[in-house]
Design a protein around this motif. Structure first.
Motif, short mmCIF file in Angstrom:
data_model
loop_
_atom_site.label_atom_id
_atom_site.label_comp_id
_atom_site.label_asym_id
_atom_site.label_seq_id
_atom_site.Cartn_x
_atom_site.Cartn_y
_atom_site.Cartn_z
N THR A 1 0.83 -1.21 0.00
CA THR A 1 0.00 0.00 0.00
C THR A 1 0.86 1.25 0.00
N ASP A 2 2.15 1.07 0.06
CA ASP A 2 3.08 2.19 0.06
C ASP A 2 4.42 1.67 -0.45
N MET A 3 5.18 2.55 -1.04
CA MET A 3 6.46 2.16 -1.60
C MET A 3 7.56 2.60 -0.64
N PRO A 4 8.37 1.66 -0.18
CA PRO A 4 9.50 2.09 0.64
C PRO A 4 10.37 3.09 -0.14
N MET A 5 10.76 4.17 0.53
CA MET A 5 11.53 5.21 -0.14
C MET A 5 12.82 4.67 -0.76
N ASP B 1 19.85 -8.74 -7.75
CA ASP B 1 19.30 -7.38 -7.76
C ASP B 1 17.78 -7.40 -7.86
N ILE B 2 17.27 -8.27 -8.71
CA ILE B 2 15.82 -8.40 -8.86
C ILE B 2 15.21 -8.91 -7.56
N VAL C 1 9.48 -4.90 -1.73
CA VAL C 1 8.05 -4.66 -1.94
C VAL C 1 7.20 -5.77 -1.35
N PHE C 2 7.58 -7.03 -1.54
CA PHE C 2 6.75 -8.16 -1.14
C PHE C 2 7.26 -8.93 0.07
N GLY C 3 8.50 -8.76 0.42
CA GLY C 3 9.08 -9.50 1.53
C GLY C 3 10.23 -10.36 1.07
N GLN C 4 11.17 -10.58 1.97
CA GLN C 4 12.37 -11.35 1.64
C GLN C 4 12.01 -12.77 1.21
N ASP C 5 12.78 -13.30 0.31
CA ASP C 5 12.67 -14.67 -0.19
C ASP C 5 11.43 -14.94 -1.03
N MET D 1 3.22 -2.89 -7.84
CA MET D 1 3.70 -1.52 -7.98
C MET D 1 2.53 -0.54 -8.02
N ALA D 2 1.44 -0.90 -8.67
CA ALA D 2 0.26 -0.02 -8.69
C ALA D 2 -0.29 0.16 -7.28
N ASN D 3 -0.46 -0.94 -6.56
CA ASN D 3 -0.97 -0.86 -5.20
C ASN D 3 -0.02 -0.07 -4.30
N ALA D 4 1.28 -0.27 -4.49
CA ALA D 4 2.27 0.44 -3.67
C ALA D 4 2.24 1.94 -3.94
N ARG D 5 1.80 2.32 -5.11
CA ARG D 5 1.71 3.75 -5.45
C ARG D 5 0.33 4.33 -5.09
N GLY D 6 -0.49 3.52 -4.42
CA GLY D 6 -1.79 4.01 -3.95
C GLY D 6 -2.95 3.79 -4.90
#
Length: 154
Positions: A36-40, A57-58, A65-69, A92-97
């Motif tokens: 629901t939000d994007m870490p800075m 890197d990916i 965004v989704f959690g480790q592993d 990404m859409a949800n993270a951007r609100g």
């Protein structure tokens, strides 16, 4: 004045926890928090890692965004590349609100193609296109596709 007066002793963390109640969903057997939000830090890392195709890197960005592993577990659970594109579009859409359903994310992922390249038509599509136009196209002469010969200036 607002209808609800905040407690003077309420911390930011307590306030944010009360307004951001996270939801979860299961994606390929992995329970994830719906972004629901994007870490800075994600925006900065995306710029730093731009153009990288290293799996590490990916995985780092997906983990932010989704959690480790998550990436590793999804890969182990046989997630396909198109599925991954849909999940990234949705996340990404949800993270951007912008709340987006999985179907809407799928539709968007179908419309967009990575790196601005159109997908190459498969064999059946090429045959259908050829049949619709009446056969194979004629070879273009090298005179019409070649560049003019330039002389060097000395």
């Amino acid at each position: 004045m607002t209808a609800r007066k905040a407690s003077e002793n309420e911390s930011w963390d307590a306030f944010w926890a009360s307004v951001s109640r996270p939801k979860t969903t299961t994606i390929r057997g992995v329970e994830v928090v719906v972004p629901t939000d994007m870490p800075m830090l994600v925006e900065q890392r995306v710029e730093e890692l731009h153009g990288s195709d290293r799996l590490e890197d990916i995985a780092e960005l997906v983990g932010m965004v989704f959690g480790q592993d998550c990436l590793e577990q999804w890969r182990d659970n046989r997630m396909g590349l198109m599925e991954f594109r849909v999940i990234l579009t949705w996340g990404m859409a949800n993270a951007r609100g912008k709340e987006l359903s999985f179907q809407e994310a799928y539709d968007l992922a179908q419309e967009t193609v990575p790196e601005g390249k159109a997908p190459a038509p498969n064999r059946a599509a090429r045959r259908a296109q050829s049949a619709a136009t009446g056969g194979r196209s004629k070879r273009t002469s090298s005179a019409s596709t070649g560049s003019a010969r330039r002389t060097s200036r000395s």
